[in-house]
Design a protein around this motif. Sequence first.
Motif, PDB file in Angstrom:
ATOM      1  N   PHE A  38      58.764 -64.123 -44.445  1.00  0.00           N
ATOM      2  CA  PHE A  38      57.989 -64.592 -43.395  1.00  0.00           C
ATOM      3  C   PHE A  38      56.558 -64.214 -43.606  1.00  0.00           C
ATOM      4  N   THR A  39      56.253 -62.931 -43.661  1.00  0.00           N
ATOM      5  CA  THR A  39      55.099 -62.451 -43.868  1.00  0.00           C
ATOM      6  C   THR A  39      54.287 -62.930 -45.197  1.00  0.00           C
ATOM      7  N   SER A  40      55.296 -63.011 -46.385  1.00  0.00           N
ATOM      8  CA  SER A  40      54.900 -63.314 -47.659  1.00  0.00           C
ATOM      9  C   SER A  40      54.374 -64.761 -47.555  1.00  0.00           C
ATOM     10  N   LEU A  41      54.941 -65.676 -46.983  1.00  0.00           N
ATOM     11  CA  LEU A  41      54.665 -67.007 -47.014  1.00  0.00           C
ATOM     12  C   LEU A  41      53.243 -67.268 -46.256  1.00  0.00           C
ATOM     13  N   ARG A  42      53.305 -66.459 -45.026  1.00  0.00           N
ATOM     14  CA  ARG A  42      52.009 -66.495 -44.011  1.00  0.00           C
ATOM     15  C   ARG A  42      50.910 -66.224 -44.911  1.00  0.00           C
ATOM     16  N   SER A  43      50.972 -65.065 -45.835  1.00  0.00           N
ATOM     17  CA  SER A  43      49.708 -64.616 -46.556  1.00  0.00           C
ATOM     18  C   SER A  43      49.657 -65.489 -47.468  1.00  0.00           C
ATOM     19  N   LEU A  44      50.640 -65.990 -48.455  1.00  0.00           N
ATOM     20  CA  LEU A  44      50.150 -66.903 -49.253  1.00  0.00           C
ATOM     21  C   LEU A  44      49.361 -68.233 -48.735  1.00  0.00           C
ATOM     22  N   ILE A  45      49.704 -68.604 -47.797  1.00  0.00           N
ATOM     23  CA  ILE A  45      49.060 -70.100 -47.204  1.00  0.00           C
ATOM     24  C   ILE A  45      47.826 -69.670 -46.682  1.00  0.00           C
ATOM     25  N   ALA A  46      47.699 -68.462 -46.194  1.00  0.00           N
ATOM     26  CA  ALA A  46      46.269 -67.964 -45.578  1.00  0.00           C
ATOM     27  C   ALA A  46      45.623 -67.664 -46.943  1.00  0.00           C
ATOM     28  N   GLY A  47      45.838 -67.405 -47.792  1.00  0.00           N
ATOM     29  CA  GLY A  47      45.259 -66.892 -48.970  1.00  0.00           C
ATOM     30  C   GLY A  47      44.681 -68.232 -49.813  1.00  0.00           C
ATOM     31  N   VAL A  48      45.494 -69.227 -49.767  1.00  0.00           N
ATOM     32  CA  VAL A  48      45.205 -70.244 -50.530  1.00  0.00           C
ATOM     33  C   VAL A  48      44.368 -71.056 -49.484  1.00  0.00           C
ATOM     34  N   ARG A  57      32.243 -72.334 -50.767  1.00  0.00           N
ATOM     35  CA  ARG A  57      30.943 -71.657 -50.453  1.00  0.00           C
ATOM     36  C   ARG A  57      30.204 -71.050 -51.958  1.00  0.00           C
ATOM     37  N   GLY A  58      31.016 -71.385 -52.931  1.00  0.00           N
ATOM     38  CA  GLY A  58      30.450 -70.764 -54.217  1.00  0.00           C
ATOM     39  C   GLY A  58      30.585 -69.172 -54.293  1.00  0.00           C
ATOM     40  N   ASN A  59      31.505 -68.505 -53.902  1.00  0.00           N
ATOM     41  CA  ASN A  59      31.644 -66.841 -53.818  1.00  0.00           C
ATOM     42  C   ASN A  59      32.144 -66.818 -55.041  1.00  0.00           C
ATOM     43  N   ARG A  60      31.849 -65.551 -55.537  1.00  0.00           N
ATOM     44  CA  ARG A  60      32.480 -65.042 -56.804  1.00  0.00           C
ATOM     45  C   ARG A  60      33.814 -64.661 -56.543  1.00  0.00           C
ATOM     46  N   LEU A  61      34.771 -64.586 -57.823  1.00  0.00           N
ATOM     47  CA  LEU A  61      35.998 -64.073 -57.702  1.00  0.00           C
ATOM     48  C   LEU A  61      35.994 -62.995 -58.860  1.00  0.00           C
ATOM     49  N   ALA A 183      36.418 -64.160 -50.106  1.00  0.00           N
ATOM     50  CA  ALA A 183      36.857 -64.217 -51.478  1.00  0.00           C
ATOM     51  C   ALA A 183      37.636 -62.922 -51.584  1.00  0.00           C
ATOM     52  N   PHE A 184      37.292 -61.775 -51.059  1.00  0.00           N
ATOM     53  CA  PHE A 184      38.350 -60.615 -50.943  1.00  0.00           C
ATOM     54  C   PHE A 184      39.512 -60.972 -50.221  1.00  0.00           C
ATOM     55  N   ASN A 185      39.319 -61.252 -49.087  1.00  0.00           N
ATOM     56  CA  ASN A 185      40.497 -61.262 -48.119  1.00  0.00           C
ATOM     57  C   ASN A 185      41.442 -62.475 -48.937  1.00  0.00           C
ATOM     58  N   ALA A 186      41.106 -63.318 -49.513  1.00  0.00           N
ATOM     59  CA  ALA A 186      41.744 -64.577 -50.255  1.00  0.00           C
ATOM     60  C   ALA A 186      42.575 -63.999 -51.294  1.00  0.00           C
ATOM     61  N   MET A 187      41.933 -62.993 -51.908  1.00  0.00           N
ATOM     62  CA  MET A 187      42.623 -62.232 -53.370  1.00  0.00           C
ATOM     63  C   MET A 187      43.881 -61.185 -52.557  1.00  0.00           C
TER      64      MET A 187
END
Length: 294
Positions: A38-48, A57-61, A183-187
């Motif tokens: 449950f937490t995995s899928l939530r995090s993956l969707i939010a990350g995407v 926004r042109g943020n660096r990865l 970008a940090f939180n996405a990754m």
Amino acid sequence: MTGFKARLYACFALVYLVWGSSFLVGRIGVTDLPPLLFTSLRSLIAGVLLLGLALYRGNRLPDSRHEWRQIFFFALVLIAFSSGSATFALKYIASNEVALLNASMALWIAGLGTLGPKGQKLSVPSLLGLALGFVGVALLVWPAEMRLTPHVGWQLLVLAAAAVWASGTIVYRNSALQLGPIAFNAMIMLVGGVMLGAVGIATGELPDWHWEWRGMSAILFLAVFASAITYTAFTWLMKNARTDRVATFAYVNPAIATVLGWIVLGETLTPQQLLGMLIVLGGVVLVTMPHRYF
């Protein structure tokens, strides 16, 4: 009302109501679905979603081995352990208890924030707030009739998750990581989601997974609203509102979670826990309020 004020109020409403209700929604979700997946899928969707916003926004990865090592560290600490443990505990203890124990994050951050090169000395009111807050936490988890039970173990896991999350936040503050916050939180959400999914599969959760509408609705709410939208609102507030006002979420959210848990799920607190709740929230107020008010 000006456009700026309207946006300000809308962002505060999102932070208070969405984050305050996330404990209730998480509790409903893990009732129907295995907690790690449950937490995995939530995090993956939010990350995407956050990754898409970062790219827009042109943020660096991350582009170096050193940055990827840091991303893996923070994903492990902030997402896999902290978020995963708190969500796992929601399957076994009430959402209002998890919310109140999570309020200790503000206390941990204040105490740990004195360490490191960017450490800040605590004022007398903040020290008093720390002491009160931890007394309140002790009342929340103090076992009835002095007997340790599995319930207490889950409460201590939530406290440990809050302490580890606060520690990770302080390490992030003191790090030289140059990624922007979105970008940090996405990754870390993407990497942490993969970690949680791997652990969930390894521990045998996959046969218990089923595409059930209530659990999936909870995942989508937490991923879209609690993570992507509300986090964006929070970062906007951090840049455009007074820090002491933004910090009020640390005690408003647990209060909202407690009320929602009582109304929707019929959750209650013992008189001892109610006293602990008031003391914890009072301690958090003392820690987060600006010094000039004292």
